[in-house]
Design an enzyme around this catalytic site. Structure first.
Site, PDB file in Angstrom:
ATOM      1  CE1 TYR A   1      10.796   1.911   0.235  1.00 61.27           C
ATOM      2  CE2 TYR A   1      12.552   0.643   1.534  1.00 61.27           C
ATOM      3  CZ  TYR A   1      11.275   1.108   1.322  1.00 61.27           C
ATOM      4  OH  TYR A   1      10.261   0.676   2.412  1.00 61.27           O
TER       5      TYR A   1
ATOM      6  CG  ASP B   1      -3.890   4.596  -0.466  1.00 61.55           C
ATOM      7  OD1 ASP B   1      -3.534   4.512  -1.551  1.00 61.55           O
ATOM      8  OD2 ASP B   1      -3.617   3.920   0.516  1.00 61.55           O
TER       9      ASP B   1
ATOM     10  CE  LYS C   1      10.307   4.013   2.896  1.00 67.36           C
ATOM     11  NZ  LYS C   1       8.990   4.729   3.665  1.00 67.36           N
TER      12      LYS C   1
ATOM     13  CB  THR D   1       2.442  -4.961   3.220  1.00 68.21           C
ATOM     14  OG1 THR D   1       3.523  -4.559   2.806  1.00 68.21           O
ATOM     15  CG2 THR D   1       2.547  -4.694   4.776  1.00 68.21           C
TER      16      THR D   1
END
Ligand SMILES: NC(=O)c1ccc[n+]([C@@H]2O[C@H](COP(=O)([O-])OP(=O)(O)OC[C@H]3O[C@@H](n4cnc5c(N)ncnc54)[C@H](O)[C@@H]3O)[C@@H](O)[C@H]2O)c1
Length: 251
Positions: free
Chosen positions: A156, A37, A160, A191
């Site tokens: 986005y 990360d 995807k 999240t």
């Protein structure tokens, strides 16, 4: 007996959210995991937690847009754990802007992380999987990779969608080498990425109207699917789309 005994995995974006839960699930089932990360402090905490539980995980700094950092992560997996069997391309960002508000810089940044990141991860991992005699690549797309949505982010959605078809192209190109590649399509998952929606009652209400199961998903809901695709239980599954979305795209 763990479902992933003897397997070695790399997970990107593993310092928090879905990625961190996947690190927990995969190590619990016996895999040795290298995870990366750009949030080093959070990543080191997850590594310490796994080790305390008796699991085997190594955190590395991995910006998915940097090919050299991917190569270093693969090298760490092979040197420390002997091979590489599983790659979870999980890292991603959301830039929540309409098409006209999206700047060229926004477009390039989100494409870099969400689409180029998956390409570089796969490109770096495949030679090691070939040396291991096969492997499983799991690309985290989204319901946004399947359909557009009223308040969605076109940039986005484009990334995807790219991940969805890159997955199929990878599956077809490498099936003969026993390297499988599948995409996972989460609906809204609790999240940090979507806290703005979760904390906004009117936005959440709007989203709930497109959620037949009546709740936002958990990171565990997704990790169970990733675990299945990572394991040999899915050995006849490649190029497929695992939709885990509370029914959002069913209608
Ligand atoms: N949360 C949702 O509702 C939802 C829905 C569908 C798909 N997804 C996808 O699931 C994946 C995981 O997201 P999440 O929900 O856990 O969100 P998150 O924001 O909690 O986690 C994303 C992780 O990716 C990391 N990351 C960002 N840029 C990076 C880079 N350049 N290099 C390496 N790591 C980087 C972040 O630091 C973070 O740890 C993403 O690909 C996301 O697009 C999320």
């Amino acid at each position: 007996m763990g479902r992933l005994d003897g397997k070695v995995a790399i997970i990107s974006g593993g310092a928090r959210g879905q990625g961190a839960t996947e690190v927990r699930f995969l190590t619990r089932e016996g895999a040795k995991v290298v995870f990366g990360d750009i949030l080093d402090e959070e990543g080191m905490k997850v590594e310490a937690e796994i080790r305390e539980l008796g699991g085997e995980a190594t955190y590395v700094h991995l910006d998915v847009t940097e090919e050299a950092q991917w190569q270093a992560a693969v090298q760490t997996a092979e040197e420390r754990y002997g091979k590489l069997d599983i790659l979870v391309n999980n890292a991603g960002i959301l830039i929540r802007k309409g098409l006209e508000e999206t700047t060229v810089e926004d477009w390039e940044r989100i494409m870099d992380i969400n689409a180029k990141g998956v390409f570089l991860g796969s490109k770096s991992a495949i030679p090691a999987m070939r040396r291991a005699g096969g492997g499983s690549i799991i690309n985290i797309s989204s319901t946004a990779g399947l359909v557009g949505s009223p308040n969605g982010s076109p940039s986005y959605t484009a990334t995807k969608g790219a991940v969805r078809l890159l997955t199929k192209a990878t599956a077809i190109q490498y099936a003969g080498e026993n390297i499988r590649c599948n995409s996972v399509h989460p609906g809204p998952i609790d999240t940090p990425m979507i806290q703005d929606t979760i904390n906004d009652p009117s936005r959440l209400e709007q989203r709930m109207q497109r959620l037949p199961l009546g709740r936002v998903g958990t990171t565990e809901d997704i990790a169970y699917g990733v675990l299945y695709l990572a394991s040999d239980e899915s050995s006849f599954v490649t190029g497929s789309e695992l939709v885990i979305d509370g029914g959002t795209t069913a209608s």
